[in-house]
Design a protein around this motif. Structure first.
Motif, mmCIF file in Angstrom:
data_model
loop_
_atom_site.group_PDB
_atom_site.id
_atom_site.type_symbol
_atom_site.label_atom_id
_atom_site.label_comp_id
_atom_site.label_asym_id
_atom_site.label_seq_id
_atom_site.Cartn_x
_atom_site.Cartn_y
_atom_site.Cartn_z
ATOM 1 N N PHE A 22 0.772 -1.085 0.319
ATOM 2 C CA PHE A 22 -0.116 -0.621 -0.088
ATOM 3 C C PHE A 22 0.595 1.667 0.209
ATOM 4 O O PHE A 22 0.754 2.079 -0.627
ATOM 5 C CB PHE A 22 -0.843 0.070 1.512
ATOM 6 N N ALA A 44 -6.875 11.721 -7.737
ATOM 7 C CA ALA A 44 -8.018 11.899 -6.636
ATOM 8 C C ALA A 44 -9.137 11.819 -7.540
ATOM 9 O O ALA A 44 -9.916 10.763 -6.474
ATOM 10 C CB ALA A 44 -7.554 13.105 -6.095
ATOM 11 N N HIS A 48 -11.481 8.439 -5.858
ATOM 12 C CA HIS A 48 -13.175 8.346 -5.270
ATOM 13 C C HIS A 48 -14.022 8.333 -6.070
ATOM 14 O O HIS A 48 -15.652 8.733 -5.258
ATOM 15 C CB HIS A 48 -13.197 9.495 -4.765
ATOM 16 N N LEU A 54 -13.080 1.357 -3.025
ATOM 17 C CA LEU A 54 -12.733 2.305 -1.831
ATOM 18 C C LEU A 54 -13.266 2.180 -0.391
ATOM 19 O O LEU A 54 -11.288 2.013 0.467
ATOM 20 C CB LEU A 54 -13.273 4.214 -2.108
ATOM 21 N N ARG A 58 -10.030 0.330 2.362
ATOM 22 C CA ARG A 58 -9.935 1.051 3.229
ATOM 23 C C ARG A 58 -10.281 0.336 4.728
ATOM 24 O O ARG A 58 -9.454 0.244 5.284
ATOM 25 C CB ARG A 58 -11.033 2.020 3.693
ATOM 26 N N LEU A 61 -7.640 -2.868 4.759
ATOM 27 C CA LEU A 61 -6.726 -1.456 5.760
ATOM 28 C C LEU A 61 -6.172 -1.577 6.145
ATOM 29 O O LEU A 61 -5.485 -2.095 7.307
ATOM 30 C CB LEU A 61 -6.209 -0.515 4.678
ATOM 31 N N PHE A 112 1.349 8.576 13.595
ATOM 32 C CA PHE A 112 1.137 10.022 12.186
ATOM 33 C C PHE A 112 0.227 9.453 11.115
ATOM 34 O O PHE A 112 -0.053 9.993 10.718
ATOM 35 C CB PHE A 112 3.161 9.393 11.832
ATOM 36 N N ILE A 113 -0.092 8.443 11.019
ATOM 37 C CA ILE A 113 -1.434 7.608 10.086
ATOM 38 C C ILE A 113 -2.360 8.416 11.140
ATOM 39 O O ILE A 113 -3.911 9.187 10.382
ATOM 40 C CB ILE A 113 -1.427 5.816 9.937
ATOM 41 N N HIS A 116 -2.013 12.097 10.177
ATOM 42 C CA HIS A 116 -2.442 12.264 8.730
ATOM 43 C C HIS A 116 -3.415 11.815 8.512
ATOM 44 O O HIS A 116 -4.363 12.820 7.403
ATOM 45 C CB HIS A 116 -1.432 10.882 8.146
ATOM 46 N N PHE A 120 -5.300 14.748 6.368
ATOM 47 C CA PHE A 120 -5.864 15.219 4.540
ATOM 48 C C PHE A 120 -6.924 14.829 4.731
ATOM 49 O O PHE A 120 -8.048 14.725 3.310
ATOM 50 C CB PHE A 120 -4.897 14.782 3.577
ATOM 51 N N VAL A 204 -2.623 19.659 -0.679
ATOM 52 C CA VAL A 204 -1.556 18.916 -0.213
ATOM 53 C C VAL A 204 -0.460 20.260 -0.272
ATOM 54 O O VAL A 204 0.820 20.480 0.456
ATOM 55 C CB VAL A 204 -0.884 17.870 -1.344
ATOM 56 N N ILE A 268 8.051 15.035 -1.131
ATOM 57 C CA ILE A 268 6.698 15.730 -1.163
ATOM 58 C C ILE A 268 6.750 17.143 -0.613
ATOM 59 O O ILE A 268 6.420 18.495 -1.097
ATOM 60 C CB ILE A 268 5.393 15.297 -1.209
HETATM 61 C C1 HEM Z 1 4.228 12.474 2.490
HETATM 62 C C2 HEM Z 1 3.699 11.520 2.064
HETATM 63 C C3 HEM Z 1 2.495 11.698 1.957
HETATM 64 C C4 HEM Z 1 1.709 12.235 1.151
HETATM 65 C C5 HEM Z 1 2.352 13.704 0.457
HETATM 66 C C6 HEM Z 1 -0.197 11.918 1.423
HETATM 67 C C7 HEM Z 1 -1.329 12.503 0.870
HETATM 68 C C8 HEM Z 1 -2.250 11.884 0.911
HETATM 69 C C9 HEM Z 1 -3.451 12.499 0.973
HETATM 70 C C10 HEM Z 1 -3.169 13.968 -0.173
HETATM 71 C C11 HEM Z 1 -4.164 11.507 0.704
HETATM 72 C C12 HEM Z 1 -5.754 11.784 0.598
HETATM 73 C C13 HEM Z 1 -6.375 12.033 -0.525
HETATM 74 C C14 HEM Z 1 -7.968 11.810 -0.875
HETATM 75 O O1 HEM Z 1 -8.737 12.829 -0.203
HETATM 76 O O2 HEM Z 1 -8.182 12.463 -2.162
HETATM 77 C C15 HEM Z 1 -3.855 10.457 1.726
HETATM 78 C C16 HEM Z 1 -4.936 9.292 2.308
HETATM 79 C C17 HEM Z 1 -4.459 8.583 2.953
HETATM 80 N N1 HEM Z 1 -2.673 8.324 3.438
HETATM 81 FE FE1 HEM Z 1 -1.589 9.312 2.647
HETATM 82 N N2 HEM Z 1 0.215 10.673 1.856
HETATM 83 C C18 HEM Z 1 1.619 10.150 2.526
HETATM 84 C C19 HEM Z 1 2.123 9.131 3.407
HETATM 85 C C20 HEM Z 1 1.112 8.373 3.560
HETATM 86 C C21 HEM Z 1 1.553 6.983 4.366
HETATM 87 C C22 HEM Z 1 2.636 7.119 5.016
HETATM 88 C C23 HEM Z 1 0.579 6.152 4.506
HETATM 89 C C24 HEM Z 1 1.215 5.006 5.781
HETATM 90 C C25 HEM Z 1 1.428 4.835 6.152
HETATM 91 C C26 HEM Z 1 -0.723 7.206 4.253
HETATM 92 C C27 HEM Z 1 -1.392 6.797 4.501
HETATM 93 C C28 HEM Z 1 -2.729 7.484 4.192
HETATM 94 C C29 HEM Z 1 -3.631 6.943 4.174
HETATM 95 C C30 HEM Z 1 -4.474 5.126 4.729
HETATM 96 C C31 HEM Z 1 -4.783 7.415 3.457
HETATM 97 C C32 HEM Z 1 -6.114 7.554 3.276
HETATM 98 C C33 HEM Z 1 -7.080 7.292 2.432
HETATM 99 C C34 HEM Z 1 -8.907 6.811 2.252
HETATM 100 O O3 HEM Z 1 -9.658 6.047 3.135
HETATM 101 O O4 HEM Z 1 -9.000 7.665 1.252
HETATM 102 N N3 HEM Z 1 -0.161 8.060 3.170
HETATM 103 N N4 HEM Z 1 -2.063 11.086 1.779
#
Ligand code: HEM
Length: 285
Positions: A22, A44, A48, A54, A58, A61, A112-113, A116, A120, A204, A268
């Motif tokens: 993932f 994106a 969606h 999706l 989810r 995961l 962090f997760i 995060h 976002f 972002v 990034i």
């Molecule tokens: C600099 C690094 C990262 C960036 C820029 C980033 C960016 C993003 C963005 C923009 C979204 C939202 C997407 C949307 O709403 O359409 C997102 C969702 C997510 N990210 Fe990251 N991410 C990063 C690192 C990570 C890491 C390291 C993990 C896990 C170890 C992670 C796990 C997730 C998960 C689980 C979602 C939710 C997906 C969903 O259910 O919609 N991300 N990320």
């Protein structure tokens, strides 16, 4: 069967492998930010546009993370209680300190997760992100609407709830607000609705222009890299993928993949912040 130590370790290894996959896929998706607003917003929107899929991903995961953590704690507790004498040999000390670091780095990655997702995905920490939309490639900020009500697939009536542009005199924004209000509630064509979509690009970029947020992400990626690198070696051992002839090569796979992930993910926030600080102008919102 699952009570045996090796079976528990196999659950940790297999779920770890899934999560590793993932992280690689997510990184490749996120790197599209360097290709511009259109590319990352298309991506994106695509993700969606299949809500069922999706949610399957989810839930998958969530199950993988839960099993990974539960079985790790289970194995760790068992190892601790069955160890006859602690730290008698240097090897044991080294092994147990590595596993303690795995627990610590894994816990920090979990923090962090959670952050995060609140940042976002749920946008709880920064609710203003909910107003960022794009209209024909132009950023539009909409106010006075229920969150996430614009975009493909939602009820036509919801579009009418989206009103008012934020910036007075901003032609693009007021045009978008007017256009949304003028769409008859029961005759919104999919093509018209699709003209308004979430602006993940702006979210972002504005997110990482905040040095504290950028730094949090950078530190988290380094911790994640450490965890993945050591986790991969443990996984190969558990799954018995340690053919003597290729042993060295096999044990390099984890550190190499982890380094690529750290560099890709760190690039990034790092480039977005540098671009902003130097006024270079690569990322324009
Ligand atoms: C600099 C690094 C990262 C960036 C820029 C980033 C960016 C993003 C963005 C923009 C979204 C939202 C997407 C949307 O709403 O359409 C997102 C969702 C997510 N990210 Fe990251 N991410 C990063 C690192 C990570 C890491 C390291 C993990 C896990 C170890 C992670 C796990 C997730 C998960 C689980 C979602 C939710 C997906 C969903 O259910 O919609 N991300 N990320």
């Amino acid at each position: 069967m699952i009570r045996s130590s090796i079976a528990k370790k196999a659950v940790v290894a297999i779920t770890g492998l899934l999560l590793f996959g993932f992280v690689i896929g997510h990184m490749v998706g996120n790197l599209q930010i360097f290709l511009g607003r259109e590319t990352i917003n298309n991506y994106a929107e695509f993700l969606h546009s299949m809500p069922e899929l999706l949610w399957v991903a989810r839930i998958g995961l969530l199950v993988a993370v839960t099993l990974h953590i539960t079985f790790t704690i289970w194995v760790w507790r068992e190892n601790r209680s069955s160890r006859p004498q602690r730290y008698v040999m240097e090897r044991t000390t080294r092994a147990s300190s590595a596993s303690r670091w795995m627990l610590l780095s894994g816990s920090l990655v979990l923090f962090f997760i959670v952050y995060h997702l609140l940042h976002f995905t749920v946008q709880w920490t920064n609710p203003d992100y909910k107003q960022y939309y794009e209209h024909h490639g132009q950023p539009v900020t909409l106010v006075s609407f229920e969150p996430n009500q614009i975009g493909p697939g939602q009820e036509a009536a919801d579009l009418n709830a989206a009103v008012e542009a934020q910036t007075p005199g901003d032609d693009i924004a007021s045009e978008a607000a007017r256009a949304i209000q003028e769409i008859p509630a029961d005759s919104v064509a999919e093509s018209e609705r699709r003209e308004y979509r979430r602006d993940v690009y702006r979210m972002v970029i504005l997110g990482f222009r905040d040095p504290l947020i950028a730094l949090t992400y950078i530190v988290a990626q380094v911790l994640l890299g450490w965890h993945l690198s050591h986790g991969a070696s443990a996984m190969f051992q558990t799954l018995g993928l340690t053919i003597p002839k290729y042993r060295r090569g096999i044990f390099l796979v984890g550190p190499i993949a982890a380094t690529i992930i750290v560099l890709g993910n760190v690039s990034i926030p790092a480039f977005i912040l540098l671009d902003y600080w130097t006024n270079f102008g690569y990322f324009t919102i």
